[in-house]
Design a protein around this motif. Structure first.
Motif, PDB file in Angstrom:
ATOM      1  N   ASN A  54       1.075  -1.047  -0.087  1.00 37.81           N
ATOM      2  CA  ASN A  54       0.157   0.126   0.174  1.00 37.81           C
ATOM      3  C   ASN A  54       0.556   1.674   0.152  1.00 37.81           C
ATOM      4  OD1 ASN A  54      -2.466  -1.539  -0.053  1.00 37.81           O
ATOM      5  ND2 ASN A  54      -2.263  -1.397   2.311  1.00 37.81           N
ATOM      6  N   ASN A  55       2.016   1.184  -0.281  1.00 42.00           N
ATOM      7  CA  ASN A  55       3.208   2.642  -0.285  1.00 42.00           C
ATOM      8  C   ASN A  55       3.127   2.844  -1.806  1.00 42.00           C
ATOM      9  OD1 ASN A  55       3.551   1.726   2.264  1.00 42.00           O
ATOM     10  ND2 ASN A  55       5.334   0.746   2.080  1.00 42.00           N
ATOM     11  N   LYS A  56       1.544   3.682  -1.722  1.00 39.98           N
ATOM     12  CA  LYS A  56       1.535   4.580  -2.845  1.00 39.98           C
ATOM     13  C   LYS A  56       1.670   6.298  -3.344  1.00 39.98           C
ATOM     14  CE  LYS A  56       0.398  -0.111  -5.858  1.00 39.98           C
ATOM     15  NZ  LYS A  56      -0.185  -0.168  -7.035  1.00 39.98           N
ATOM     16  N   VAL A  76      -9.233   7.622   0.687  1.00 38.61           N
ATOM     17  CA  VAL A  76     -10.120   6.282   0.890  1.00 38.61           C
ATOM     18  C   VAL A  76      -9.247   4.725   1.150  1.00 38.61           C
ATOM     19  CG1 VAL A  76     -11.791   4.753   0.674  1.00 38.61           C
ATOM     20  CG2 VAL A  76     -11.562   7.124   0.552  1.00 38.61           C
ATOM     21  N   ASN A  77      -8.435   4.744  -0.377  1.00 43.47           N
ATOM     22  CA  ASN A  77      -7.979   3.400  -0.166  1.00 43.47           C
ATOM     23  C   ASN A  77      -6.410   3.515   0.181  1.00 43.47           C
ATOM     24  OD1 ASN A  77      -9.847   2.481  -1.771  1.00 43.47           O
ATOM     25  ND2 ASN A  77      -9.497   3.341  -3.736  1.00 43.47           N
ATOM     26  N   ARG A  78      -5.871   4.147   0.691  1.00 43.08           N
ATOM     27  CA  ARG A  78      -4.959   4.633   1.848  1.00 43.08           C
ATOM     28  C   ARG A  78      -3.499   4.808   0.677  1.00 43.08           C
ATOM     29  NH1 ARG A  78      -6.720   3.681   6.641  1.00 43.08           N
ATOM     30  NH2 ARG A  78      -4.947   2.860   7.684  1.00 43.08           N
ATOM     31  N   ARG A  79      -3.735   5.206  -0.168  1.00 42.20           N
ATOM     32  CA  ARG A  79      -2.981   5.903  -0.922  1.00 42.20           C
ATOM     33  C   ARG A  79      -2.208   8.080  -0.527  1.00 42.20           C
ATOM     34  NH1 ARG A  79      -6.102   3.967  -5.146  1.00 42.20           N
ATOM     35  NH2 ARG A  79      -5.913   1.948  -5.284  1.00 42.20           N
ATOM     36  N   SER A  80      -1.141   8.606  -0.595  1.00 42.88           N
ATOM     37  CA  SER A  80      -1.196   9.322  -0.153  1.00 42.88           C
ATOM     38  C   SER A  80      -0.831   9.924  -1.925  1.00 42.88           C
ATOM     39  CB  SER A  80       0.569   9.828   0.265  1.00 42.88           C
ATOM     40  OG  SER A  80       1.049   8.970   1.406  1.00 42.88           O
ATOM     41  N   VAL A  81      -1.209  11.214  -1.799  1.00 44.56           N
ATOM     42  CA  VAL A  81      -1.483  12.237  -2.804  1.00 44.56           C
ATOM     43  C   VAL A  81      -0.859  13.824  -2.644  1.00 44.56           C
ATOM     44  CG1 VAL A  81      -3.708  12.674  -4.310  1.00 44.56           C
ATOM     45  CG2 VAL A  81      -4.013  11.292  -2.888  1.00 44.56           C
ATOM     46  N   GLY A 102     -12.025  17.505   4.904  1.00 43.09           N
ATOM     47  CA  GLY A 102     -12.640  16.792   5.267  1.00 43.09           C
ATOM     48  C   GLY A 102     -12.758  15.053   5.469  1.00 43.09           C
ATOM     49  N   THR A 103     -11.825  14.697   3.895  1.00 42.56           N
ATOM     50  CA  THR A 103     -11.651  13.018   3.788  1.00 42.56           C
ATOM     51  C   THR A 103     -10.623  12.858   4.349  1.00 42.56           C
ATOM     52  OG1 THR A 103     -12.121  13.461   1.296  1.00 42.56           O
ATOM     53  CG2 THR A 103     -10.739  11.655   1.935  1.00 42.56           C
ATOM     54  N   VAL A 104      -9.764  13.066   4.868  1.00 42.12           N
ATOM     55  CA  VAL A 104      -8.799  13.481   5.481  1.00 42.12           C
ATOM     56  C   VAL A 104      -9.007  12.944   6.857  1.00 42.12           C
ATOM     57  CG1 VAL A 104      -5.947  14.682   5.785  1.00 42.12           C
ATOM     58  CG2 VAL A 104      -6.874  14.783   3.821  1.00 42.12           C
ATOM     59  N   TYR A 105      -9.285  13.907   7.500  1.00 42.01           N
ATOM     60  CA  TYR A 105      -9.672  14.058   8.550  1.00 42.01           C
ATOM     61  C   TYR A 105     -10.900  12.981   8.885  1.00 42.01           C
ATOM     62  CZ  TYR A 105     -12.407  15.054  12.737  1.00 42.01           C
ATOM     63  OH  TYR A 105     -12.357  14.887  13.940  1.00 42.01           O
ATOM     64  N   ALA A 106     -11.601  12.642   7.938  1.00 48.88           N
ATOM     65  CA  ALA A 106     -11.938  10.832   8.119  1.00 48.88           C
ATOM     66  C   ALA A 106     -11.621   9.237   8.329  1.00 48.88           C
ATOM     67  CB  ALA A 106     -13.441  10.585   7.011  1.00 48.88           C
ATOM     68  N   VAL A 107     -10.107   9.683   7.794  1.00 46.60           N
ATOM     69  CA  VAL A 107      -9.293   8.450   7.745  1.00 46.60           C
ATOM     70  C   VAL A 107      -8.536   8.567   8.525  1.00 46.60           C
ATOM     71  CG1 VAL A 107      -9.431   7.607   5.259  1.00 46.60           C
ATOM     72  CG2 VAL A 107      -8.221   9.103   6.157  1.00 46.60           C
ATOM     73  N   SER A 108      -8.468   9.760   9.885  1.00 44.85           N
ATOM     74  CA  SER A 108      -7.819  10.274  10.709  1.00 44.85           C
ATOM     75  C   SER A 108      -6.089   9.830   9.603  1.00 44.85           C
ATOM     76  CB  SER A 108      -7.268   8.698  11.763  1.00 44.85           C
ATOM     77  OG  SER A 108      -8.612   9.117  12.333  1.00 44.85           O
ATOM     78  N   GLY A 109      -6.186  10.848   8.935  1.00 42.79           N
ATOM     79  CA  GLY A 109      -4.456  11.521   7.558  1.00 42.79           C
ATOM     80  C   GLY A 109      -4.672  12.721   8.528  1.00 42.79           C
ATOM     81  N   GLN A 110      -3.929  13.229   6.867  1.00 40.57           N
ATOM     82  CA  GLN A 110      -2.917  14.155   7.714  1.00 40.57           C
ATOM     83  C   GLN A 110      -3.073  15.363   6.234  1.00 40.57           C
ATOM     84  OE1 GLN A 110       1.149  14.524   8.997  1.00 40.57           O
ATOM     85  NE2 GLN A 110       0.333  13.044  10.487  1.00 40.57           N
ATOM     86  N   THR A 122      -2.255  12.532   3.042  1.00 37.77           N
ATOM     87  CA  THR A 122      -1.809  10.691   3.665  1.00 37.77           C
ATOM     88  C   THR A 122      -2.966  10.608   4.547  1.00 37.77           C
ATOM     89  OG1 THR A 122      -0.778  12.045   5.694  1.00 37.77           O
ATOM     90  CG2 THR A 122       0.287  11.582   2.989  1.00 37.77           C
ATOM     91  N   PRO A 123      -2.714   9.359   4.437  1.00 33.31           N
ATOM     92  CA  PRO A 123      -3.694   8.524   5.644  1.00 33.31           C
ATOM     93  C   PRO A 123      -3.406   7.838   6.721  1.00 33.31           C
ATOM     94  CG  PRO A 123      -3.019   6.902   3.701  1.00 33.31           C
ATOM     95  CD  PRO A 123      -2.548   8.023   3.205  1.00 33.31           C
ATOM     96  N   ASP A 124      -3.932   7.571   7.614  1.00 35.38           N
ATOM     97  CA  ASP A 124      -3.377   7.564   8.437  1.00 35.38           C
ATOM     98  C   ASP A 124      -2.205   6.833   9.071  1.00 35.38           C
ATOM     99  OD1 ASP A 124      -4.729   5.028   8.501  1.00 35.38           O
ATOM    100  OD2 ASP A 124      -5.766   4.940  10.102  1.00 35.38           O
ATOM    101  N   SER A 125      -2.342   5.532   8.016  1.00 40.40           N
ATOM    102  CA  SER A 125      -0.581   4.507   7.958  1.00 40.40           C
ATOM    103  C   SER A 125       0.908   5.337   7.353  1.00 40.40           C
ATOM    104  CB  SER A 125      -1.044   3.462   6.476  1.00 40.40           C
ATOM    105  OG  SER A 125      -1.534   3.804   5.639  1.00 40.40           O
TER     106      SER A 125
END
Length: 145
Positions: A54-56, A76-81, A102-110, A122-125
């Motif tokens: 998932n490191n894309k 949402v698919n856990r990719r950095s953008v 809002g999307t980043v907040y929903a997945v606990s990302g940054q 980025t997603p939370d991972s």
């Protein structure tokens, strides 16, 4: 007491006998061991190869607000953008950033600002560290965000 006995006492090694008990496992309970992996908190084996796939990172340069849903799907698919907003006007760029926040907040990302019109989501991972400073000299206040 012999030297061997002193070492055993020093390191806490006892000469107690242990009984080996073998339990029979039924066909329904048997799970074959995996080749590589680590144990999670519950003792289950987790494959490391699935974690590393998932490191894309996706580079996006939207031309309108209509493309924001596709960009959000990557998060949402856990990719950095990385989003470059140079091709959209200021109003649509703000709407895109609001939606992505809002999307980043929903997945606990940054979400981090990389440049005047470039953002990293980025997603939370994925952990983001460090800052990029920007010198804002004589920039129209309407262009800042």
């Amino acid at each position: 007491m012999s030297m061997k006995g002193k070492f055993r006492n020093l390191f806490g090694i006892d000469e107690e006998e242990y009984e080996i008990v073998e339990e029979e496992v039924g066909q329904d309970e048997y799970t074959p061991p995996t080749r590589s992996g680590k144990k999670d908190d519950k003792g289950n084996v987790v494959s490391l190869s699935s974690v590393q796939k998932n490191n894309k990172m996706v580079l996006c340069e939207p031309r309108s607000y209509n493309e924001v849903q596709d960009i959000a799907d990557h998060i949402v698919n856990r990719r950095s953008v990385v989003i470059n907003l140079q091709r959209v006007d200021t109003l649509q760029a703000r709407q895109i950033i609001d939606f992505m926040s809002g999307t980043v907040y929903a997945v606990s990302g940054q979400i981090k600002k990389l440049g005047s019109q470039t953002f990293l989501c980025t997603p939370d991972s994925i952990e983001i560290s460090g800052n990029i400073t920007e010198i804002m000299e004589e920039v129209d206040p309407e262009q800042r965000w």
